[in-house]
Design a protein around this motif. Structure first.
Motif, PDB file in Angstrom:
ATOM      1  N   SER A 169     -10.267  -1.567  -0.321  1.00 22.18           N
ATOM      2  CA  SER A 169      -9.059  -1.337   0.163  1.00 22.18           C
ATOM      3  C   SER A 169      -7.996  -2.670   0.475  1.00 22.18           C
ATOM      4  O   SER A 169      -9.164  -3.419  -0.341  1.00 22.18           O
ATOM      5  N   ASP A 170      -7.023  -2.518   1.258  1.00 21.73           N
ATOM      6  CA  ASP A 170      -6.494  -3.131   0.743  1.00 21.73           C
ATOM      7  C   ASP A 170      -5.870  -4.465   2.215  1.00 21.73           C
ATOM      8  O   ASP A 170      -5.920  -5.608   2.275  1.00 21.73           O
ATOM      9  N   PRO A 173     -10.674  -7.895   0.598  1.00 19.88           N
ATOM     10  CA  PRO A 173     -10.089  -6.341  -0.169  1.00 19.88           C
ATOM     11  C   PRO A 173     -10.106  -6.670  -1.483  1.00 19.88           C
ATOM     12  O   PRO A 173     -10.435  -7.388  -2.823  1.00 19.88           O
ATOM     13  N   ARG A 174     -10.075  -4.939  -2.040  1.00 19.90           N
ATOM     14  CA  ARG A 174      -9.858  -5.256  -3.812  1.00 19.90           C
ATOM     15  C   ARG A 174     -11.011  -5.437  -4.444  1.00 19.90           C
ATOM     16  O   ARG A 174     -10.853  -6.247  -5.466  1.00 19.90           O
TER      17      ARG A 174
END
Lengths: 134, 391
Positions: free
Chosen positions: B175-176, B188-189
């Motif tokens: 997710s971000d 994130p990522r």
């Protein structure tokens, strides 16, 4: 030749000053900005300065006159070796790899010289063993 | 790694091994040391020469806690509502018995919980006991406010319903936003991935089908001695295997151990940011070298033990497996996924796992720790059911 990390502290009055430009053009210092935390009321800048000893000292005095306080980063991160049990939760979140597993002992080592005091490790540590003193 | 079953060639019995231990003559290696020894000499010769292989792990084990007995005050109280350093302990047992669980948490903003209470007890610190009761004809007192130490308690023993998970997931975050999970801080990522097994040193990786570990096995728990009491909760034998070892969470153990013998170097209260409190425990299990197969299984190395990379941003129970890595890759600090590099770190201490296996080895070499033959085998078939939400 100096090649060290410093913290510069700004007030709302000095917030607009272009520190990096001044360091390069006036003092022939190579700045590397490692971290900036700026709010309306002021902020801090963590940067590395590389240049002649006298020029770095002159620059620090120059900025002091402008109202920007510069202090060398020393023990800006502290680790409690009793609390730390070398789990490694902090290792993969450290952007500068200043926290790392010794490849032989697998103990978690802290290289203070490369730490930019970002604080990513603080919330990763399950034993609250790491503190930033900025 | 193929296992040629040769159970008929029994090299040693528990009695023979214990006799050697008692005489201070047992040959003991850790599950890490045995890897190179087997490469050098072959499993058959190692089975002849070595008596015990010690395993170890030191990581978060949430399903842990301790039974305590405070003794009776005068006049006595039936404690129904109990706080230890402001952490709630269970008040549903007999008058002055309680269970303090690792994830029970006080309101302390720094995250202080049952795991910390247990660590502080072991460290010999004074613990604030505050309890309330209904006041009865036989227990007239309604509240008590005092301080206790581990020495003041009649009995104090850890009883952990689920410890030493046999393998576990590798967690990442697609997710971000940063996730704070029981698998630690996930950037994130897919910027990082975390894992939590001691791999080649981990107890249940070295005896994957529990041929030697069972109910009654004498173990190292938190720096003191303990025993395996039952299969752990969520005990699962129905997990896919690679090289004879499950590739995700499978078997678990329920463990008991004397808190009064424990050493704070092997017990840590944890505050896992955004998740809650827990406890990290050092657990070591000795594996008796009964035959060649025992050696073959225990000589498995990180290169041959695999785990699944899972996206923890998926909140449903069934999360897709993104990839599979072995523990040598995971421990190297970087894995590759679809051309990108993901930094890895462990949540359990490999350095700590080594200390546990080393300390247990030391005890056995000195003749201070004998092995026990299990009184009952743990289930050969067991699977985990989910919880249906019913109207």
């Amino acid at each position: 030749m100096i090649d060290k990390k410093y913290k510069m502290k700004f007030t709302d009055a000095t917030l607009q000053d272009s520190v990096a430009y001044t360091l390069v053009s006036r003092f022939n210092i190579e700045p590397s900005i490692l971290r900036a935390e700026i709010e309306g009321s002021g902020g801090i800048l963590i940067l590395k300065m590389k240049g002649e000893d006298s020029k770095v000292n002159e620059a620090i005095d120059f900025f002091a006159e402008q109202g920007i306080e510069t202090t060398e980063l020393g023990d800006h991160i502290l680790r409690d070796d009793v609390k730390c049990y070398d789990c490694g939760s902090c290792v993969s979140v450290c952007p500068t790899r200043s926290l790392y597993h010794d490849p032989v002992t697998f103990e978690v080592e802290l290289k203070i010289q490369t730490c930019v005091a970002c604080g990513a490790c603080i919330s990763a540590c399950p034993t609250n063993a790491i503190k930033l003193t900025l | 790694m193929g296992y040629s079953e040769s159970r008929d060639i029994v090299a040693k019995t528990y009695e023979e091994i214990n006799e050697k231990i008692s005489k201070g003559k047992a040959v003991v290696y850790t599950a890490e040391e045995i890897i190179d020894l087997v490469k050098e000499k072959g499993a058959e010769q190692v089975a002849e020469e070595v008596d015990v292989i010690t395993t170890g792990t030191f990581g978060a084990m949430c399903s842990s806690g301790a039974f305590l007995n405070f003794g009776h005050s005068d006049p006595p109280i039936r404690m129904a509502n109990i706080r230890l350093n402001d952490v709630e302990a269970y008040g549903g047992l007999a008058a002055v018995d309680t269970y303090i669980a690792s994830t029970s948490k006080s309101d302390d903003p720094d995250g202080y919980g049952g795991g910390h209470v247990i660590e502080d007890l072991i460290a010999g610190k004074k613990i604030h006991l505050h309890a309330w009761g209904p006041g009865t004809d036989c227990y007239v007192r309604k509240d008590i406010n005092t301080y206790i130490t581990l020495d003041d308690l009649n009995e104090a023993y850890m009883y952990n319903p689920r410890n030493v998970y046999q393998n576990y997931n590798v967690a990442t975050n697609c997710s971000d936003r940063t996730l704070y999970t029981y698998m630690g801080k996930l950037l994130p990522r897919m910027k990082n991935a975390t894992f939590s097994s001691a791999g080649q040193l981990s107890p249940l990786m070295n005896d994957p089908h529990l041929d030697t570990i069972g109910m009654g096995t004498h173990i190292f728990l938190g720096g003191g001695e303990g025993y395996v009491t039952w299969q752990g909760t969520q005990f699962n034998t129905q997990v896919a295997e690679k090289n004879g070892v499950p590739i995700s969470g499978a078997r678990t153990l329920a463990l008991i151990g004397d808190l009064k013998q424990m050493d704070k170097d092997f017990v840590r209260g944890l505050n896992v940011h955004g998740y809650g409190t827990s406890i990290a425990l050092g657990v070591g299990i000795p594996i008796p070298v009964l035959n060649v197969d025992v050696v073959k299984r225990a000589s498995i190395s990180d290169e041959d033990i695999y785990a699944n990379l899972i996206d923890y941003s998926v909140t449903s129970k069934s999360r897709p497996v993104l990839a599979q890595y072995n523990y040598a890759q995971l421990r190297s600090g970087t894995i590759e996924y679809e051309g990108r590099k993901i930094r890895t770190s462990s949540l359990s201490s490999y350095a700590g796992a080594r200390k546990v296996a080393g300390k247990l080895k030391d005890w056995i070499e000195k003749g201070e720790f004998l092995l026990t033959e299990p009184v009952k085998k743990l289930p050969e078939k067991s699977f985990v059911k989910g919880l249906a939400v019913k109207e």
